[in-house]
Design a protein around this motif. Structure first.
Motif, mmCIF file in Angstrom:
data_model
loop_
_atom_site.group_PDB
_atom_site.id
_atom_site.type_symbol
_atom_site.label_atom_id
_atom_site.label_comp_id
_atom_site.label_asym_id
_atom_site.label_seq_id
_atom_site.Cartn_x
_atom_site.Cartn_y
_atom_site.Cartn_z
ATOM 1 N N PHE A 370 -7.862 -3.782 -2.281
ATOM 2 C CA PHE A 370 -8.065 -2.449 -2.862
ATOM 3 C C PHE A 370 -9.550 -2.091 -2.862
ATOM 4 C CE2 PHE A 370 -8.534 -0.075 -7.063
ATOM 5 C CZ PHE A 370 -8.024 1.119 -6.614
ATOM 6 N N TYR A 477 -3.058 2.285 4.888
ATOM 7 C CA TYR A 477 -3.195 1.507 3.664
ATOM 8 C C TYR A 477 -2.288 2.101 2.605
ATOM 9 C CZ TYR A 477 -5.074 -0.404 -0.621
ATOM 10 O OH TYR A 477 -5.194 -1.028 -1.829
ATOM 11 N N MET A 479 -0.522 0.100 -0.799
ATOM 12 C CA MET A 479 -0.229 -1.230 -1.318
ATOM 13 C C MET A 479 0.036 -1.230 -2.803
ATOM 14 S SD MET A 479 -2.289 -4.731 -0.693
ATOM 15 C CE MET A 479 -3.524 -4.257 -1.825
ATOM 16 N N GLU A 480 1.003 -2.024 -3.180
ATOM 17 C CA GLU A 480 1.303 -2.198 -4.593
ATOM 18 C C GLU A 480 0.304 -3.191 -5.178
ATOM 19 O OE1 GLU A 480 5.006 -4.147 -5.193
ATOM 20 O OE2 GLU A 480 4.872 -4.016 -7.379
ATOM 21 N N LEU A 481 -0.155 -2.926 -6.388
ATOM 22 C CA LEU A 481 -0.955 -3.937 -7.074
ATOM 23 C C LEU A 481 -0.035 -4.714 -8.000
ATOM 24 C CD1 LEU A 481 -4.321 -2.233 -8.116
ATOM 25 C CD2 LEU A 481 -3.766 -3.521 -6.065
ATOM 26 N N LYS B 41 -7.024 4.859 -11.649
ATOM 27 C CA LYS B 41 -8.456 4.773 -11.365
ATOM 28 C C LYS B 41 -8.732 4.873 -9.875
ATOM 29 C CE LYS B 41 -9.657 0.543 -12.653
ATOM 30 N NZ LYS B 41 -8.632 -0.432 -13.042
ATOM 31 N N MET B 49 -7.188 5.210 -4.276
ATOM 32 C CA MET B 49 -6.926 5.438 -5.688
ATOM 33 C C MET B 49 -5.693 4.664 -6.140
ATOM 34 S SD MET B 49 -5.764 9.407 -5.201
ATOM 35 C CE MET B 49 -6.007 9.876 -6.904
ATOM 36 N N GLU B 50 -5.671 4.381 -7.432
ATOM 37 C CA GLU B 50 -4.541 3.640 -7.983
ATOM 38 C C GLU B 50 -3.742 4.571 -8.877
ATOM 39 O OE1 GLU B 50 -5.673 0.308 -10.394
ATOM 40 O OE2 GLU B 50 -3.618 -0.101 -11.012
ATOM 41 N N THR B 59 -1.411 1.694 -4.839
ATOM 42 C CA THR B 59 -2.714 2.177 -4.390
ATOM 43 C C THR B 59 -2.546 2.856 -3.048
ATOM 44 O OG1 THR B 59 -3.223 0.050 -3.347
ATOM 45 C CG2 THR B 59 -3.988 0.370 -5.599
#
Ligand SMILES: Nc1nc2c(ncn2[C@@H]2O[C@H](COP(=O)(O)OP(=O)(O)O)[C@@H](O)[C@H]2O)c(=O)[nH]1
Ligand SMILES: [Mg+2]
Lengths: 719, 77
Positions: A370, A477, A479-481, B41, B49-50, B59
């Protein structure tokens, strides 16, 4: 015989953990999406029940975009299993049920393993499982795979499951059911019809239709589109999520006040606007400092001392027994000389592996991706490419396999080709032994510079590829956190042990074999017309000595002054560890040398000037990878043409870089200055390339080719 | 307005997802029309961005966020 059972679920939902729990194997788990990249199968044995369990790569949806996901979709559409165990992360029910909902359209028997119940219990007030079961129409078994809770229940349910094809329920609105029926009348299968509905003609990748059917389907699709105001490809997903929301609301009792999760708190710091980047660099530096700095070196010295002691005793024994000279030469020079040099690095590698494992298990990998996406995007890569690169610090082979999680083939190719520049664990001993011998107290700085140079060369190569042979590569891009998870001691230990074991096995098999061959080739030769065992003073007449001396002219411009170094570099082709082992054999870690302090240091100090040492390390860092990595590379690149290109490229880069270092250094400006100049040169080349990109390349994420950076976002343009 | 214009802490409801490289995936991961999302954020370098959507953290790059039309809403998730 026995049933074949496939584990299907979202990435990071715990499939591999469950697989290990059911089959008793030790496949690697990690807290980032994309750990399992190929299907693996194992055996479930419970009392009289036996079944084959298949662990598939995680998918969010059956409409796939990356290669590893295709494995799963293909497998399911081909109906190769008798039962699906769908793993659903209970703490993330809504999104996980999307895949479940798609799977329910098929006729394959299915059981839901509701995983991560420990987290769900903390997160929700209540989760009504019987209700969930009745709403979904398939058995639901609550489990906590990481603690092995509920596995016995799950096995029991698997045992008594109905293995007859399920009849998928009609669950959608009238309009949607009508469209499905239309498609179904063409392809004769409700599951395939819903797949076609959602994924369009993409489905064709997985099932063969003749041209006529395709045409009919296409016409039916155009016709059906008219029935909806919503975009056609959103119709079914939208319906699914609405139905899922109803289910979630019925079974979940959420806490009235949302408590700030620990993930939130940790992330506030680790992905902080200002602190995030320095912290990231700090973490990386700390890992390498601990592995290769004073602490790692201290532990290694102790360990080396033990090895020395051990080998001295054995050597003493051999000498006193008085065996044939060739036997004692084989044991002392070949086996011990090689192995002692390699094994000495076990502690440092263990520390490195330990930290990599903690990084992987905790969920920080995804954060690193990220944080780094913005940077890597400039080079045509995605933040996700960063994960294979990080794994590459351990070993290139799994790193190359991990590129399969990337969506685009260009992205995959570029990442695969630059991974060899990322300094793998097996190269660490080379720097360790040479920097330790030559640079003494500054050694960890020298080692760190190797890693930095490796990363920079990797990045510059990515830019180069993007600008030349893989024009317009632009990676996606999304993506899951994952939530942070405390790495369990057991998991960390297993993970580290796997890698250490790999290293030991390699030392005991390939490397041992290689050392014996190298010993033979370097301690036998023709002297005065007779073929015989050579003494240490005569080994330049050996086969390897002749080869090394013949090749020396090629390597002397980059600072190699004796044939031993040349030969050592060449043997790196077998495995990078053997470079150090060969140095051990050729510079004679035998007899009296063993007793005089740290194994190889005096011999190396005599053989290398600091400049030569640095040049040697640069070449070792950047040159073509070992044979195992080359095989992995071939697999990922898919063609000989690309492979040969990549290998030649790496060889040229290594040679040019080492040449630069040595020739610049020879101007007499001192080693430290050379390093500085070298880094400055890299930065200049780097910024030139960047300027070229800025002038004609595009770097705006998904838009390709408008040519003006930032122009996609007019507001942010030239802030 | 688009998702990319939301500030951290603000919420919005999706009105439409325009075509982009990842549209299919974005939809499948739960960003369908009408879904409420909250921006958590921005990455340290301002992008990606998340966001919090359907109870998990996703994200995405601003490039994709720009193709997601939303309306700002006051409520908190
Ligand atoms: N708290 C908790 N963590 C779990 C559970 N099952 C798996 N995990 C963790 O979730 C992460 C992902 O697991 P993994 O098996 O690799 O998932 P996969 O990607 O679906 O194969 C790992 O860090 C596991 O330790 C569980 O039941 N509870
Ligand atoms: Mg897995």
């Amino acid at each position: 015989m026995g049933h074949r059972i496939a584990l299907v679920g979202n990435p990071n939902s715990g499939k591999t953990t469950l697989f290990n729990g059911l089959t008793g194997s030790n496949q690697s788990v990690g807290n980032w999406p994309g750990v399992t990249i190929e299907k693996k199968s194992g055996k479930l044995k419970h009392q009289n029940f036996e079944a084959e369990i298949v662990d598939l790569p995680g998918v969010y949806s059956l409409s796939t975009i990356s290669l590893e996901e295709e494995v799963t979709t293909k497998y399911i559409l081909s109906k190769s299993m008798d039962l699906i165990v769908n793993i659903v992360d209970a703490s993330n029910l809504e999104r996980n049920l999307f895949l479940t909902h798609q799977l329910l359209d098929s006729s394959i028997p299915m059981i839901i393993a509701l995983n991560c119940m420990d987290i769900a219990k903390a997160k929700f007030q209540d989760l009504n499982i019987p209700k969930l079961e009745s709403l979904l129409g398939v058995p639901v078994v609550p489990i906590t795979a990481s603690k092995k809770h509920g596995l016995v229940d799950l096995i029991r349910v698997i045992e008594i499951a109905n293995y007859e094809p399920r009849i998928p329920q009609k669950r959608y609105s009238e309009a949607i059911e009508k469209t499905i029926l239309q498609f179904q009348s063409i392809v004769n299968d409700r599951f395939l019809a819903t797949r076609f509905f959602e994924d369009g003609i993409n489905v064709d990748k997985y099932s063969e239709h003749d041209e006529l059917t395709k045409l009919t389907l296409q016409n039916a699709l155009e016709l059906a589109k008219k029935d909806y105001t919503l975009d056609f490809d959103m119709v079914l997903p939208d319906e699914r999520y609405n139905l899922i929301l109803t289910i979630c609301n019925a079974v979940l009792t959420r806490n009235s006040v949302e408590i700030e999760s620990s993930t939130d708190k940790i992330d506030k710091l680790l992905t902080h606007r200002i602190l995030g980047l320095p912290l990231f660099l700090g973490i990386m530096f700390t890992v390498f400092y601990l592995s290769f700095g004073p602490i790692g070196t201290f532990i290694t010295d102790g360990f080396v001392w033990l090895i020395e002691g051990f080998f001295s005793i054995i050597i003493g024994g051999i000498e006193s027994v008085g065996m044939a000279p060739w036997v004692s030469s084989l044991v002392i020079n070949g086996i011990f000389g090689g192995l002692a040099a390699v094994l000495g690095f076990l502690p440092q590698l263990t520390i490195l592996f330990l930290f990599l494992s903690i990084l992987e298990d905790s969920g920080y990998m995804a954060r690193a991706a990220f944080i780094m996406d913005r940077v890597l995007r400039r080079f045509g890569l995605s933040g996700k490419s960063f994960i294979p690169m990080l794994i590459g610090f351990g070993c290139s082979v799994p790193a190359m396999a991990a590129t399969r999680t990337l969506d685009k083939s260009e992205d995959r190719k570029i990442t695969t080709m630059i991974i060899p520049f990322i300094s793998c664990g097996a190269k660490a001993p080379i720097y360790g032994i040479i920097a330790g011998a030559i640079f003494a107290s500054h050694s960890y700085l020298v080692v760190f510079s190797m890693y930095i140079i490796g990363i920079m060369v990797a990045i510059m190569s990515a830019i180069l590829f993007k600008k030349t042979i893989l024009k317009g590569a632009s990676a996606n891009y999304l993506m899951e956190l994952p939530e942070y998870r405390m790495p369990t001691a057991k998991n960390t230990f297993l993970h580290t042990w796997e890698r250490v074991k790999g290293f030991l096995i390699k030392a005991g098999t390939i490397l041992l074999g290689a050392f014996i061959v190298i010993w033979f080739l370097s301690y036998f030769g023709f002297v005065d017309g007779t073929f015989r065992l050579l003494s240490y003073e005569e080994i330049e007449y050996s086969f390897l000595g002749l080869i090394g001396k013949a090749l020396l002219p090629i390597f002397s411009p980059i600072g190699f002054s004796d044939w031993q170094a040349t030969v050592a570099i060449l043997t790196g082709f077998v495995a990078k560890e053997s470079v150090v082992g060969t140095l051990g054999i050729l510079y004679g870690v035998a007899g009296d040398v063993l007793e005089s302090g740290t194994l190889l240091y005096p011999a190396l100090q005599a053989a290398f000037t600091p400049l030569q040492a640095y040049s040697f390390m640069i070449f070792a860092l950047l040159t073509t990878p070992c044979i195992a990595a080359i095989a992995a590379m071939k697999k990922e690149l898919g063609s000989w043409k690309w492979l040969i290109f990549a290998l030649v490229y790496e060889l040229v880069v290594a040679y040019v870089a080492a040449l630069l270092v040595y020739q610049l250094g020879s101007l007499g400006i001192g080693t430290l200055l050379t390093v500085l100049v070298f880094i400055v040169v890299i930065i200049i080349v780097f910024s030139t390339i960047r300027r070229i990109i800025k002038s004609k390349g595009s770097t705006c994420g998904s838009c390709t080719g408008c040519g003006i950076e930032g122009s996609c976002d007019i507001k942010s343009k030239r802030k | 307005m688009t998702l990319s214009e939301l500030k951290p802490g603000e919420s919005g409801r999706i009105i439409h997802v325009y075509s982009n490289n990842l549209r299919k995936r974005i939809i499948d991961m739960g960003l369908t029309n009408g879904t409420v999302i909250k921006v958590k954020k921005l990455a340290p370098l301002g992008d990606p961005m998340e966001i919090l959507v359907r109870g998990y953290f996703l994200t995405l790059r601003k490039a994709e966020a720009r193709t997601i039309e939303i309306e700002r809403i006051g409520v908190d998730l």
